[in-house]
Design a protein around this motif. Structure first.
Motif, PDB file in Angstrom:
ATOM      1  N   ASN A  20      -5.944 -32.505 -47.138  1.00  0.00           N
ATOM      2  CA  ASN A  20      -6.672 -32.914 -45.661  1.00  0.00           C
ATOM      3  C   ASN A  20      -6.147 -33.793 -45.248  1.00  0.00           C
ATOM      4  OD1 ASN A  20      -7.745 -33.664 -43.365  1.00  0.00           O
ATOM      5  ND2 ASN A  20     -10.135 -32.421 -43.572  1.00  0.00           N
ATOM      6  N   ARG A  21      -4.814 -33.699 -44.829  1.00  0.00           N
ATOM      7  CA  ARG A  21      -3.678 -34.811 -44.487  1.00  0.00           C
ATOM      8  C   ARG A  21      -4.417 -35.926 -43.842  1.00  0.00           C
ATOM      9  NH1 ARG A  21      -0.402 -35.668 -40.565  1.00  0.00           N
ATOM     10  NH2 ARG A  21      -1.023 -34.801 -38.681  1.00  0.00           N
ATOM     11  N   HIS A  22      -5.443 -35.167 -42.568  1.00  0.00           N
ATOM     12  CA  HIS A  22      -6.126 -35.977 -41.702  1.00  0.00           C
ATOM     13  C   HIS A  22      -6.738 -37.321 -42.752  1.00  0.00           C
ATOM     14  CE1 HIS A  22      -4.978 -34.948 -38.014  1.00  0.00           C
ATOM     15  NE2 HIS A  22      -5.459 -33.318 -38.704  1.00  0.00           N
ATOM     16  N   LYS A  23      -8.081 -36.858 -44.064  1.00  0.00           N
ATOM     17  CA  LYS A  23      -8.973 -37.906 -44.522  1.00  0.00           C
ATOM     18  C   LYS A  23      -7.094 -38.451 -45.091  1.00  0.00           C
ATOM     19  CE  LYS A  23     -12.032 -34.467 -46.141  1.00  0.00           C
ATOM     20  NZ  LYS A  23     -12.967 -33.311 -47.300  1.00  0.00           N
ATOM     21  N   PHE A  24      -6.483 -38.082 -45.788  1.00  0.00           N
ATOM     22  CA  PHE A  24      -5.273 -39.088 -46.768  1.00  0.00           C
ATOM     23  C   PHE A  24      -4.883 -39.726 -45.404  1.00  0.00           C
ATOM     24  CE2 PHE A  24      -1.127 -40.347 -48.237  1.00  0.00           C
ATOM     25  CZ  PHE A  24      -1.525 -41.096 -49.421  1.00  0.00           C
ATOM     26  N   LEU A  25      -4.894 -39.742 -44.883  1.00  0.00           N
ATOM     27  CA  LEU A  25      -3.697 -40.982 -43.839  1.00  0.00           C
ATOM     28  C   LEU A  25      -4.652 -42.096 -43.479  1.00  0.00           C
ATOM     29  CD1 LEU A  25      -1.661 -38.555 -41.092  1.00  0.00           C
ATOM     30  CD2 LEU A  25      -1.036 -40.518 -43.147  1.00  0.00           C
ATOM     31  N   GLU A  26      -6.256 -41.304 -42.959  1.00  0.00           N
ATOM     32  CA  GLU A  26      -7.519 -42.363 -42.841  1.00  0.00           C
ATOM     33  C   GLU A  26      -7.323 -43.096 -44.110  1.00  0.00           C
ATOM     34  OE1 GLU A  26     -10.978 -41.417 -40.860  1.00  0.00           O
ATOM     35  OE2 GLU A  26      -9.800 -39.888 -39.532  1.00  0.00           O
ATOM     36  N   VAL A 141     -24.518 -35.993 -30.474  1.00  0.00           N
ATOM     37  CA  VAL A 141     -22.641 -34.510 -30.603  1.00  0.00           C
ATOM     38  C   VAL A 141     -23.353 -35.256 -29.157  1.00  0.00           C
ATOM     39  CG1 VAL A 141     -22.346 -32.438 -30.568  1.00  0.00           C
ATOM     40  CG2 VAL A 141     -23.936 -34.102 -32.279  1.00  0.00           C
ATOM     41  N   ALA A 142     -22.107 -35.220 -28.337  1.00  0.00           N
ATOM     42  CA  ALA A 142     -21.623 -35.582 -27.144  1.00  0.00           C
ATOM     43  C   ALA A 142     -21.727 -33.825 -26.424  1.00  0.00           C
ATOM     44  CB  ALA A 142     -19.879 -35.682 -27.148  1.00  0.00           C
ATOM     45  N   PRO A 143     -22.191 -33.867 -25.252  1.00  0.00           N
ATOM     46  CA  PRO A 143     -22.480 -32.402 -24.384  1.00  0.00           C
ATOM     47  C   PRO A 143     -20.713 -31.314 -24.326  1.00  0.00           C
ATOM     48  CG  PRO A 143     -22.412 -34.661 -23.209  1.00  0.00           C
ATOM     49  CD  PRO A 143     -22.267 -34.975 -23.947  1.00  0.00           C
ATOM     50  N   MET A 144     -19.961 -32.752 -24.187  1.00  0.00           N
ATOM     51  CA  MET A 144     -18.387 -31.322 -24.366  1.00  0.00           C
ATOM     52  C   MET A 144     -17.323 -32.041 -25.030  1.00  0.00           C
ATOM     53  SD  MET A 144     -17.341 -31.847 -20.766  1.00  0.00           S
ATOM     54  CE  MET A 144     -18.558 -32.016 -20.001  1.00  0.00           C
ATOM     55  N   GLN A 145     -16.334 -31.265 -25.476  1.00  0.00           N
ATOM     56  CA  GLN A 145     -14.841 -31.882 -26.077  1.00  0.00           C
ATOM     57  C   GLN A 145     -14.478 -33.218 -25.339  1.00  0.00           C
ATOM     58  OE1 GLN A 145     -12.413 -29.961 -28.620  1.00  0.00           O
ATOM     59  NE2 GLN A 145     -13.424 -28.689 -28.909  1.00  0.00           N
ATOM     60  N   ARG A 146     -14.404 -34.054 -26.422  1.00  0.00           N
ATOM     61  CA  ARG A 146     -13.538 -35.170 -25.534  1.00  0.00           C
ATOM     62  C   ARG A 146     -12.547 -35.855 -26.373  1.00  0.00           C
ATOM     63  NH1 ARG A 146     -18.285 -37.429 -23.545  1.00  0.00           N
ATOM     64  NH2 ARG A 146     -18.178 -39.476 -24.540  1.00  0.00           N
ATOM     65  N   GLY A 147     -11.594 -36.222 -25.565  1.00  0.00           N
ATOM     66  CA  GLY A 147     -10.713 -36.718 -26.141  1.00  0.00           C
ATOM     67  C   GLY A 147      -9.751 -35.962 -27.081  1.00  0.00           C
ATOM     68  N   SER A 148      -8.515 -36.387 -27.687  1.00  0.00           N
ATOM     69  CA  SER A 148      -7.572 -35.625 -28.761  1.00  0.00           C
ATOM     70  C   SER A 148      -6.620 -36.104 -29.245  1.00  0.00           C
ATOM     71  CB  SER A 148      -6.143 -35.636 -27.858  1.00  0.00           C
ATOM     72  OG  SER A 148      -6.128 -36.633 -26.840  1.00  0.00           O
ATOM     73  N   THR A 149      -7.780 -36.913 -30.396  1.00  0.00           N
ATOM     74  CA  THR A 149      -7.010 -37.865 -31.901  1.00  0.00           C
ATOM     75  C   THR A 149      -8.330 -37.150 -32.889  1.00  0.00           C
ATOM     76  OG1 THR A 149      -7.683 -39.080 -31.116  1.00  0.00           O
ATOM     77  CG2 THR A 149      -5.903 -39.770 -30.245  1.00  0.00           C
ATOM     78  N   GLY A 150      -7.211 -37.171 -33.839  1.00  0.00           N
ATOM     79  CA  GLY A 150      -8.344 -37.119 -35.349  1.00  0.00           C
ATOM     80  C   GLY A 150      -8.600 -35.420 -35.340  1.00  0.00           C
ATOM     81  N   ASP A 154     -14.266 -34.332 -34.772  1.00  0.00           N
ATOM     82  CA  ASP A 154     -13.685 -35.843 -34.127  1.00  0.00           C
ATOM     83  C   ASP A 154     -13.845 -36.217 -32.384  1.00  0.00           C
ATOM     84  OD1 ASP A 154     -13.561 -37.557 -36.386  1.00  0.00           O
ATOM     85  OD2 ASP A 154     -11.236 -36.840 -35.803  1.00  0.00           O
ATOM     86  N   ALA A 155     -13.803 -34.882 -31.870  1.00  0.00           N
ATOM     87  CA  ALA A 155     -13.722 -35.118 -30.110  1.00  0.00           C
ATOM     88  C   ALA A 155     -15.725 -34.408 -30.117  1.00  0.00           C
ATOM     89  CB  ALA A 155     -13.246 -33.901 -29.613  1.00  0.00           C
ATOM     90  N   PRO A 170      -9.672 -44.068 -31.849  1.00  0.00           N
ATOM     91  CA  PRO A 170      -9.565 -43.912 -33.444  1.00  0.00           C
ATOM     92  C   PRO A 170      -9.668 -45.153 -33.786  1.00  0.00           C
ATOM     93  CG  PRO A 170      -7.124 -43.606 -32.043  1.00  0.00           C
ATOM     94  CD  PRO A 170      -8.584 -43.320 -30.781  1.00  0.00           C
ATOM     95  N   GLU A 171      -9.380 -45.672 -32.956  1.00  0.00           N
ATOM     96  CA  GLU A 171      -9.325 -47.569 -32.898  1.00  0.00           C
ATOM     97  C   GLU A 171     -10.625 -47.862 -33.374  1.00  0.00           C
ATOM     98  OE1 GLU A 171      -7.126 -47.820 -30.852  1.00  0.00           O
ATOM     99  OE2 GLU A 171      -5.911 -48.114 -31.620  1.00  0.00           O
TER     100      GLU A 171
END
Ligand code: IMP
Length: 196
Positions: A20-26, A141-150, A154-155, A170-171
């Motif tokens: 998982n590239r995301h896991k690695f970068l984090e 858990v939010a009621p709907m997806q929000r945000g575009s990073t990660g 994450d959303a 993300p910060e």
């Protein structure tokens, strides 16, 4: 020249086996802040089934060390949703592939109780055996997806005391995430190990 001198662990790059590239970068960014450099490794290890991220990570680290004979670490993580009795938990990657974040939201339609916890288990293996480090981040858990990073959930995850999802901030994720909590414990242990 440091002929014969033992290389300090802090001079070396530690192998992180993940697909998982995301896991690695984090992990790279969090551990860099703790003075630990890592490099990426791939290895296809059949994942142990179960509900416990720590046991799954430990088994994977053991298998990877057996194959590579090099100090390394792996992680296993998941999102544990209270009203779904901990689902998807250690099956988060599989559930995301089948249902996506929207599918999880659908399962929670009409659910007022939206508590959840992200968990990461890091397992480090070397010639002395396997050590594990667990980190968690409580939230809702939010009621709907929000945000575009990660990535993945994450959303839809809002950490406790916050209003934005991980994907919107993300910060914030980098400061409070389950991954950070586990990696900080790991980095502290590596530092102690190097001193001894
Ligand atoms: P595994 O550790 O490879 O079994 O997969 C963990 C799965 O949990 C990921 O593929 C994601 O679906 C989910 N997950 C773990 N950590 C995160 C995160 O930080 N953000 C969003 N989803 C995550």
């Amino acid at each position: 020249m440091r002929t014969g001198a033992k290389r300090k662990a802090s001079d070396m790059k530690l192998l992180f086996i993940t697909g998982n590239r995301h896991k690695f970068l984090e992990a790279e960014s969090i551990l860099k802040g703790c003075g630990v450099k890592i490099e990426h490794g791939s290895l296809s290890i059949p994942e142990e089934r179960g509900e416990d991220c720590e046991a799954i990570a430990a088994a994977a680290a053991r298998a990877a060390y057996r194959a590579l004979k090099k100090p390394l670490f792996v992680e296993d993580s998941g999102l544990f949703i209270e009203s779904l009795n901990g689902f998807p938990g250690a099956y988060s990657a599989w559930a995301f592939g089948k249902l996506g974040a929207d599918g999880i939201l659908k399962l929670m339609t009409g659910t007022v109780k939206r508590g959840a916890e992200f968990v990461t288990a890091i397992a480090y293996a070397d010639e002395d055996g396997v050590r594990t480090f667990v980190g968690a981040c409580k939230g809702t858990v939010a009621p709907m997806q929000r945000g575009s990073t990660g990535f993945a959930y994450d959303a839809i995850f809002v950490p406790e005391g916050q209003s934005k999802t991980f994907a919107e901030d993300p910060e914030l994720k980098a400061r409070v995430s389950h991954r950070r909590m586990a990696l900080e414990k790991f980095a502290k242990w590596l530092e102690e190990k190097e001193k001894s």
